[in-house]
Write an enzyme that holds these catalytic residues in place. Structure first.
Site, PDB file in Angstrom:
ATOM      1  N   ARG A  29      11.491  -2.644  11.319  1.00  0.00           N
ATOM      2  CA  ARG A  29      10.595  -2.462  11.873  1.00  0.00           C
ATOM      3  C   ARG A  29      10.463  -3.096  12.904  1.00  0.00           C
ATOM      4  NH1 ARG A  29       5.619  -0.050   8.315  1.00  0.00           N
ATOM      5  NH2 ARG A  29       4.493  -1.048  10.084  1.00  0.00           N
ATOM      6  N   LYS A  71       0.897  -1.204   0.135  1.00  0.00           N
ATOM      7  CA  LYS A  71      -0.134  -0.271  -0.016  1.00  0.00           C
ATOM      8  C   LYS A  71       0.946   1.214   0.029  1.00  0.00           C
ATOM      9  CE  LYS A  71      -2.514  -0.895   3.798  1.00  0.00           C
ATOM     10  NZ  LYS A  71      -1.854  -2.291   4.331  1.00  0.00           N
ATOM     11  N   ARG A 112      -9.056   1.474   9.157  1.00  0.00           N
ATOM     12  CA  ARG A 112      -8.669   0.109   9.374  1.00  0.00           C
ATOM     13  C   ARG A 112      -9.818  -0.575  10.407  1.00  0.00           C
ATOM     14  NH1 ARG A 112      -2.601   0.730   9.020  1.00  0.00           N
ATOM     15  NH2 ARG A 112      -1.788  -1.185   9.464  1.00  0.00           N
ATOM     16  N   ARG A 121      11.473  -7.137   5.127  1.00  0.00           N
ATOM     17  CA  ARG A 121      11.554  -5.927   4.767  1.00  0.00           C
ATOM     18  C   ARG A 121      12.521  -4.843   5.520  1.00  0.00           C
ATOM     19  NH1 ARG A 121       5.758  -2.740   4.823  1.00  0.00           N
ATOM     20  NH2 ARG A 121       5.739  -2.978   7.057  1.00  0.00           N
ATOM     21  N   ARG A 139      -0.608  -8.826  13.579  1.00  0.00           N
ATOM     22  CA  ARG A 139      -0.997  -7.857  12.605  1.00  0.00           C
ATOM     23  C   ARG A 139      -1.835  -8.496  11.748  1.00  0.00           C
ATOM     24  NH1 ARG A 139       4.372  -5.290  10.466  1.00  0.00           N
ATOM     25  NH2 ARG A 139       2.958  -4.011   9.128  1.00  0.00           N
TER      26      ARG A 139
HETATM   27  P1  AMP Z   1       1.462   0.411   9.008  1.00  0.00           P
HETATM   28  O1  AMP Z   1       2.517   1.390   8.560  1.00  0.00           O
HETATM   29  O2  AMP Z   1       0.102   0.938   8.193  1.00  0.00           O
HETATM   30  O3  AMP Z   1       1.599  -0.950   8.893  1.00  0.00           O
HETATM   31  O4  AMP Z   1       0.924   0.851  10.568  1.00  0.00           O
HETATM   32  C1  AMP Z   1       1.719   0.393  11.487  1.00  0.00           C
HETATM   33  C2  AMP Z   1       1.105   0.330  12.776  1.00  0.00           C
HETATM   34  O5  AMP Z   1       0.337   1.731  12.952  1.00  0.00           O
HETATM   35  C3  AMP Z   1      -0.272  -0.673  12.734  1.00  0.00           C
HETATM   36  O6  AMP Z   1       0.101  -1.912  13.364  1.00  0.00           O
HETATM   37  C4  AMP Z   1      -0.962   0.217  14.042  1.00  0.00           C
HETATM   38  O7  AMP Z   1      -0.453  -0.522  15.097  1.00  0.00           O
HETATM   39  C5  AMP Z   1      -1.008   1.639  13.622  1.00  0.00           C
HETATM   40  N1  AMP Z   1      -1.687   2.083  12.846  1.00  0.00           N
HETATM   41  C6  AMP Z   1      -1.590   2.441  11.553  1.00  0.00           C
HETATM   42  N2  AMP Z   1      -2.847   2.943  11.194  1.00  0.00           N
HETATM   43  C7  AMP Z   1      -3.667   2.836  11.906  1.00  0.00           C
HETATM   44  C8  AMP Z   1      -5.285   2.848  12.025  1.00  0.00           C
HETATM   45  N3  AMP Z   1      -5.717   3.282  10.933  1.00  0.00           N
HETATM   46  N4  AMP Z   1      -5.871   2.410  13.174  1.00  0.00           N
HETATM   47  C9  AMP Z   1      -5.062   1.863  14.075  1.00  0.00           C
HETATM   48  N5  AMP Z   1      -3.713   1.730  14.350  1.00  0.00           N
HETATM   49  C10 AMP Z   1      -3.111   2.232  13.035  1.00  0.00           C
END
Ligand code: AMP
Length: 213
Positions: A159, A13, A88, A126, A170
């Protein structure tokens, strides 16, 4: 145009959101990047978010919705936007709908599909840039300087939530809380499915086509 990129962690994404936003001349926002920026600066929000992110859990809706809505109401977002990683949960989707009712709502939700086994491999291999968040694969030996981002020279790191235990959590959280959004947006007639197993450029082409119709 207002577009949501929906899909599991590791579907690509982030990479695609950047390309698509450029193609549309729109802004892009990644809720995950926003949280990581806060974490880096150790703001109150960053400290709170980190406690959820490190274990692969979602940050609570009230905090997340407030942060993203503050971004959406900025004047430059009238040109349209690409959302990456938000919404989400059904609660976040409802809040977004409510915020956009007067201005026409979401135009397209592009659902990038990738099988679970592939996601686990992609996420555990990654590395991302600490400064600009560009993702790389551990196996990528074509970096100009080892361990450094080709784009900005920032340090590459894994990360915390890309470690196997957090990845599994996740993906579980995704199935339980985010996947129901597929039905939610399909019911509204705005959902389009994209095969995310293809190369970055082929997936990018499919996304560009999907927003052209
Ligand atoms: P991402 O970089 O999109 O994979 O997000 C990393 C982490 O940030 C996720 O595993 C959540 O802990 C938090 N996070 C990101 N976007 C959201 C969201 N829309 N709602 C809740 N937590 C989020």
């Amino acid at each position: 145009m207002r577009v949501i990129l929906l899909g599991p962690p590791g579907a690509g994404k982030g990479t695609q959101a950047e390309r698509l936003a450029e193609h549309l001349g729109a802004s892009r926002i990644s809720s995950g990047d926003l949280f990581r920026q806060h974490t880096l600066k150790s703001t109150e929000l960053g400290v709170l978010a980190k406690s959820y992110m490190d274990r692969g859990a979602l940050v609570p809706d009230d905090v997340t919705i407030k942060m993203v809505m503050n971004w959406i109401i900025e004047p430059e977002q009238v040109r349209g936007f690409v959302l990456d990683g938000f919404p989400r949960t059904l609660g976040q989707a409802a809040a977004l709908d409510q915020a956009l009712t007067e201005t026409g709502g979401i135009d397209k939700v592009l659902y990038i599909k990738v099988p679970r086994e592939e996601l686990v491999v992609r996420l555990s291999e990654r590395l991302v840039c600490r400064l600009c968040q560009t993702p790389y694969s551990v196996n990528n030996s074509r970096l100009e300087k080892e361990g450094k981002c080709d784009k900005c020279g920032g340090q590459l790191y894994q990360r915390g939530d890309d470690k196997l235990v957090a990845v599994q959590k996740r993906l579980e959280v995704y199935s339980e809380q985010t996947e129901p959004l597929v039905g939610y947006y399909r019911g509204r007639g705005v959902l389009e499915e994209i095969d995310g197993e293809d190369s970055v450029s082929k997936v990018g082409d499919a996304l560009t086509q999907a927003v052209a119709v």
